[in-house]
Design an enzyme around this catalytic site. Structure first.
Site, PDB file in Angstrom:
ATOM      1  CE1 TYR A  82      -3.177  -2.884   0.198  1.00 32.61           C
ATOM      2  CE2 TYR A  82      -3.721  -2.251   2.439  1.00 32.61           C
ATOM      3  CZ  TYR A  82      -3.922  -3.061   1.347  1.00 32.61           C
ATOM      4  OH  TYR A  82      -4.876  -4.050   1.396  1.00 32.61           O
ATOM      5  N   PRO A 106     -16.130  -4.422   1.690  1.00 32.77           N
ATOM      6  CG  PRO A 106     -16.423  -3.843   3.932  1.00 32.77           C
ATOM      7  CD  PRO A 106     -15.375  -3.955   2.863  1.00 32.77           C
ATOM      8  CG  LEU A 107     -19.309  -0.348   2.720  1.00 31.23           C
ATOM      9  CD1 LEU A 107     -18.881   0.999   3.293  1.00 31.23           C
ATOM     10  CD2 LEU A 107     -20.803  -0.585   2.964  1.00 31.23           C
ATOM     11  N   GLY A 112     -17.410   1.069  -2.501  1.00 29.37           N
ATOM     12  CA  GLY A 112     -18.104   2.338  -2.304  1.00 29.37           C
ATOM     13  C   GLY A 112     -19.499   2.398  -2.878  1.00 29.37           C
ATOM     14  CG  LEU A 129     -22.920  -2.468  -1.864  1.00 27.46           C
ATOM     15  CD1 LEU A 129     -22.297  -3.678  -1.178  1.00 27.46           C
ATOM     16  CD2 LEU A 129     -24.362  -2.770  -2.260  1.00 27.46           C
ATOM     17  N   GLY A 183     -24.555   3.903  -1.831  1.00 29.82           N
ATOM     18  CA  GLY A 183     -25.576   4.600  -2.598  1.00 29.82           C
ATOM     19  C   GLY A 183     -25.122   5.911  -3.201  1.00 29.82           C
ATOM     20  CE  LYS A 184     -18.413   6.755  -2.942  1.00 27.41           C
ATOM     21  NZ  LYS A 184     -17.200   7.192  -2.199  1.00 27.41           N
TER      22      LYS A 184
END
Length: 311
Positions: A53, A203-204, A207, A209, A211-212
């Protein structure tokens, strides 16, 4: 925040782990400091990073904050070795020499004598699996890592690693969310059978999930940036978008956020020990930590699983 055991081990991590892939790149030192303090104050305990990273910059930034923002004893840390990026191309090397050299460098950047979990970050078809596992075992036996695991292995690779290892692996990392349910077919049964806990990254859905991205692409989002857009674009297609709409509808009916619904669903799945969230800003961290993370009504969970079913 709930503390959960990882697989069959005695290691406990927070239900949400703090992912730091953006640190020292998209997230600067001041924002990282605010995010870390917010995370720990919200009950978070586990921080996840990797030598790859920001070419080690993420680990170095974490190391600079340990002691000043949070103490080493307040958090557990996992890092990974085995991949690097050169000239924009990803290279994999999980040889014993590369792995142990990377671990020494990681510990120096983190400013700590040990990490709580050390992962082989990828399967390397050019290196005998036994050699890679010998590096993980040496790290554990020498005290430089408390536990060891594997990341981004598929089902049969995970099963083989667990069977071949002469010591207990405790964790596996893989991408898993309502828009990426492929681990359910082979990986999750394999790691559960081997007694490993799954640490789910993205897990989203990178990004989406939250909703953005419904209806437009925010100017400050990854999808709006040429270098980062390919990371998000696969989940802006019609299939994943229909899942996002279903999540948003469920969230509205429950009086919760899409983010909360997505994380709550994931944390209720078999084998999942923790969800690795990666807020890039302090505001995103606060939104994540405001999630209830309580079990969804069965009929809502079933409806989401129906609409997100792979294939």
């Amino acid at each position: 925040m709930q503390q959960r055991y990882v697989g069959n081990s005695g290691l406990r991590v927070s239900a949400l782990s703090l992912g730091t892939m953006s640190w020292a790149n998209e997230t600067d030192e001041q924002d990282a400091s605010d995010i870390l303090r917010t995370f720990v104050d919200g009950g978070g305990k586990h921080i996840d990073t990797a030598a790859s990273y920001s070419d080690g910059g993420s680990e170095a930034l974490i190391g600079s904050l340990l002691g000043d923002v949070v103490s080493r004893t307040e958090v557990s840390i996992s890092t990974k070795a085995g991949t690097s990026t050169s000239d924009g191309r990803r290279a994999v090397d999980t040889s014993r020499n590369a792995m142990l050299s990377a671990l020494d460098a990681s510990l120096a950047r983190l400013g700590t004598d040990y990490v709580d979990v050390w992962f082989a970050q990828a399967w390397d078809g050019n290196v005998p699996l036994e050699e890679t596992l010998s590096a993980l075992e040496f790290a554990v036996r020498s005290g430089r890592a408390r536990y060891a695991g594997i990341a981004n292995f598929n089902g049969w690779q995970s099963a083989k690693a667990a069977a071949v290892a002469g010591f207990p692996l405790v964790a596996a990392q893989a991408e898993y969310s309502l828009v990426r349910r492929t681990p359910e077919a082979e990986l999750i049964p394999a790691v559960e059978d081997a007694g490993l806990g799954l640490m789910a990254w993205a897990p989203l859905g990178r990004g989406v999930l939250t909703g953005k991205y419904r209806g437009s692409i925010p100017a400050d989002s990854r999808a709006a940036r040429g270098d980062a857009a390919p990371y998000v674009e696969p989940y802006l297609q019609p299939g994943p978008s229909s899942v996002v709409e279903a999540v948003s509808m469920a969230a509205k009916g429950l009086g919760r956020t899409p983010l909360d619904v997505s994380l709550s669903w994931l944390l209720a799945q078999h084998g999942v020990a923790t969800a690795i969230v990666g807020p890039r800003t302090p505001l995103q961290a606060k939104e994540i930590l405001a999630a209830q993370l309580t079990q969804l009504p069965p009929e809502i969970a079933c409806a989401l699983e129906d609409v997100s079913q792979p294939g």
